[in-house]
Design an enzyme around this catalytic site. Structure first.
Site, PDB file in Angstrom:
ATOM      1  N   CYS A   1       0.828  -1.097  -0.098  1.00  0.00           N
ATOM      2  CA  CYS A   1       0.135   0.098  -0.053  1.00  0.00           C
ATOM      3  C   CYS A   1       0.943   1.164  -0.028  1.00  0.00           C
ATOM      4  CB  CYS A   1      -0.895   0.045   1.075  1.00  0.00           C
ATOM      5  SG  CYS A   1      -2.321  -1.423   1.008  1.00  0.00           S
TER       6      CYS A   1
ATOM      7  N   HIS B   1      -1.704   7.967   6.845  1.00  0.00           N
ATOM      8  CA  HIS B   1      -2.025   6.953   6.073  1.00  0.00           C
ATOM      9  C   HIS B   1      -3.113   6.026   6.387  1.00  0.00           C
ATOM     10  CE1 HIS B   1      -1.388   2.861   4.027  1.00  0.00           C
ATOM     11  NE2 HIS B   1      -1.365   2.289   5.333  1.00  0.00           N
TER      12      HIS B   1
ATOM     13  N   LYS C   1      -8.858   8.930   3.778  1.00  0.00           N
ATOM     14  CA  LYS C   1      -9.195   7.641   3.598  1.00  0.00           C
ATOM     15  C   LYS C   1     -10.647   7.385   4.246  1.00  0.00           C
ATOM     16  CE  LYS C   1      -4.964   4.934   2.935  1.00  0.00           C
ATOM     17  NZ  LYS C   1      -3.873   6.045   3.174  1.00  0.00           N
TER      18      LYS C   1
ATOM     19  N   HIS D   1      -9.525   2.624   1.388  1.00  0.00           N
ATOM     20  CA  HIS D   1      -8.245   2.422   1.315  1.00  0.00           C
ATOM     21  C   HIS D   1      -8.005   2.130  -0.029  1.00  0.00           C
ATOM     22  CE1 HIS D   1      -4.318   1.504   1.829  1.00  0.00           C
ATOM     23  NE2 HIS D   1      -4.394   0.584   2.416  1.00  0.00           N
TER      24      HIS D   1
ATOM     25  N   PHE E   1       2.238   3.360   4.399  1.00  0.00           N
ATOM     26  CA  PHE E   1       2.752   2.394   4.807  1.00  0.00           C
ATOM     27  C   PHE E   1       2.041   0.983   4.123  1.00  0.00           C
ATOM     28  CE2 PHE E   1       2.361   5.182   8.507  1.00  0.00           C
ATOM     29  CZ  PHE E   1       3.403   6.057   8.211  1.00  0.00           C
TER      30      PHE E   1
ATOM     31  N   PHE F   1       2.023  -3.605   3.868  1.00  0.00           N
ATOM     32  CA  PHE F   1       2.331  -4.901   4.313  1.00  0.00           C
ATOM     33  C   PHE F   1       3.737  -5.350   4.036  1.00  0.00           C
ATOM     34  CE2 PHE F   1      -2.190  -7.156   3.711  1.00  0.00           C
ATOM     35  CZ  PHE F   1      -2.484  -6.541   4.886  1.00  0.00           C
TER      36      PHE F   1
END
Length: 408
Positions: free
Chosen positions: A163, A300, A329, A334, A391, A393
Site C-alpha cells: 500500500c 496513512h 481515506k 483504502h 505504509f 504489508f
C-alpha cells in the site's frame, strides 16, 4: 548539486471524482465515495463495502490493438495520465521529442489472472486465453501499456511495495530527477476494485462490516471504527526538473522537497512506531526543514486500531501536536496500491486551494492519541508544506514532503 523537482501536472480517477475539479469539490465538502456493492454480496463477501469508480469507455480514443492488452487498472491509469499530461502542457509531439519516463505503483493483478486461468481450465486450450491476457496479468501492466501508448523513451518500471507502492513510485521518481538521471517522469499508482482483487482481504476479516450507513463506514482514528473499506482507481503525478519546467514555460504546481523510506523489520502485517517515525524523519532531513515547518499531514490511517494508533504515536513523536492531521481515506476508503499517489493529489489540491479536507466520521478519537491536531470538519486554511504518509504489508514505509510553489 541536487536538482529541484517540481510537479507540473496531476490527474485523478477516484471514487470521489473522475477529474481534478470533481475531486476538489468532494474533498472540500467531505463527500464519501463508499457504496454497497451488490456483486460482492453475491460473491460471498463478509463486507460488500467499497469505493466505486465508473468503467472508462476508451473505444473512441484507443484502437482495439491498444485496448486488448489493458486491464481495469491500466484503463484507470490511462484516464488519470491523460488529465495529468494535459495540465502539464505535454502534447504527443512534446513527449516524442523528450526522454519521458514512467514509474507507477502496482502490487498485484487479480481479475486478468483468474479469467485466463478459468478459460484454460474449462476449455483445456491455452490458445483460447487470448493474445492480450499476458499483458493484462503482469504486475507491470500499467507501465508497459502506458509506455507503449504514449511512446515513452525514459525509465520504465513498476514499483511493487504493497500500500506504499504509489508513494514509493513518486519518491523514486523524485530521486532520479534530483540526481539528473531524468528530466521528466510520469509517476503514480493504480488499484483495481473488482471482487477478485479483494476476496482474500475480505477473508482476513479486516473490512468494516456495518453496511447500514456505507458513507460512515471508513472511520480512521475513531474509537468506534470496525475496519477498513477497500477502494481503487488511479492517480498520476508529472514530476519534472525545475530547469525543464522553466524552459518549457509551464505553470509549476508544487515542489517535492523530500522522500523518506524505511522498513519495520518485524511482523508482516502489524505496523510499529519506529519504522514510520524513521521514514518521516528521513523525509524532513532530505527536505532540509524542521518538523515545525510542516503544516499538514495526510495520514496513512486506514481505519484499523493498531495501524491508526501506531501512526498517530509516530506523528506525535516526530511532530508533536503542531501540524493539522486528517486521513482522506475516511472519504475514499483504502485505495491500496494507488493510495500513496492519490493522497499526493488530494493534499496538493488542498494546498493549492487553501483548505484542509476533513477526517470525516471522526467523532471520538482513541484515548491515547487525542492530543493530535485532528481536522474533523473542513477548514479554510492556507498552508505551505505538507507531508504524506504511506505504509504497507511487510513493513514498508514512505513519507513525502511537498511545498507550495512560489515564484521565487
Amino acid at each position: 548539486m541536487n536538482k529541484r523537482v517540481v510537479i507540473t501536472g496531476m490527474g485523478i480517477y477516484s471514487c470521489i471524482g473522475t477529474n481534478l475539479e470533481e475531486v476538489r469539490k468532494s474533498l472540500f465538502e467531505g463527500r464519501s465515495g463508499i457504496v454497497v456493492d451488490e456483486e460482492r454480496i453475491a460473491f460471498g463477501f463478509k463486507s460488500p463495502l467499497t469505493g466505486k469508480v465508473p468503467t472508462p469507455d476508451l473505444k473512441k480514443v484507443l484502437s482495439r490493438r491498444q485496448r486488448i492488452s489493458m486491464g481495469e487498472k491500466s484503463e484507470y491509469a490511462y484516464m488519470a495520465t491523460v488529465e495529468a499530461l494535459q495540465q502539464a502542457n505535454l502534447s504527443e509531439e512534446d513527449i516524442q521529442r523528450r526522454e519521458v519516463g514512467i514509474l507507477y505503483g502496482n502490487d498485484s493483478v487479480s481479475k486478468a489472472v483468474i479469467e485466463a486461468t478459468d478459460i484454460a481450465r474449462e476449455k483445456k486450450d491455452t490458445q483460447l486465453i487470448g493474445s492480450g491476457a499476458i499483458f493484462k496479468s503482469m504486475n507491470s501492466t500499467v507501465t508497459m501499456n502506458l509506455a507503449t501508448i504514449f511512446g515513452l523513451g525514459g525509465v520504465n518500471m513498476t514499483i511493487s511495495a504493497a500500500c506504499a507502492s504509489g508513494s514509493h513510485a513518486i519518491g523514486l521518481g523524485f530521486m532520479l530527477i534530483q540526481q539528473g538521471l531524468q528530466d521528466l517522469i510520469i509517476c503514480g499508482g493504480a488499484q483495481e476494485i473488482n471482487p477478485y482483487a479483494m476476496a482474500s482481504f475480505d477473508g482476513l476479516g479486516v473490512f468494516a462490516e456495518d453496511i447500514s450507513h456505507p458513507q460512515q463506514a471508513s472511520r480512521p482514528f475513531d474509537k468506534n471504527r470496525t475496519g477498513l473499506v477497500p477502494s481503487g482507481g488511479a492517480a498520476t503525478i508529472i514530476l519534472e526538473s525545475y530547469e525543464s519546467a522553466i524552459e518549457r514555460g509551464v505553470p509549476i504546481i508544487a515542489e517535492v522537497l523530500g522522500y523518506g523510506f524505511s522498513s519495520n523489520g518485524g511482523h508482516i502485517s502489524t505496523p510499529n512506531i519506529e519504522g514510520p517515525a524513521k521514514a518521516m524523519r528521513r523525509a524532513l532531513e532530505q527536505a532540509n526543514i524542521s518538523a515545525d515547518q510542516v503544516d499538514y499531514i495526510n495520514a496513512h490511517a486506514t481505519s484499523t486500531p493498531i495501524g491508526d494508533a501506531n501512526e498517530a504515536k509516530a506523528i506525535l513523536e516526530v511532530f508533536g501536536n503542531h501540524p493539522y492531521v486528517s486521513s482522506t481515506k475516511s472519504m475514499t476508503g483504502h485505495e491500496c496500491w494507488m493510495a500513496g499517489a492519490s493522497e499526493i493529489v488530494y493534499s496538493t489540491l488542498m494546498m493549492k486551494y487553501g483548505f484542509i479536507a476533513p477526517n470525516i466520521n471522526l467523532e471520538e478519537p482513541d484515548d491515547d492519541i487525542k492530543e493530535l491536531n485532528f481536522v474533523s470538519t473542513t477548514i479554510k486554511q492556507e498552508f505551505d508544506i505538507y507531508l504524506s504518509n504511506s505504509f504497507g504489508f511487510g513493513g514498508t514505509n514512505s513519507a513525502i514532503v511537498v511545498k507550495k510553489y512560489n515564484n521565487e
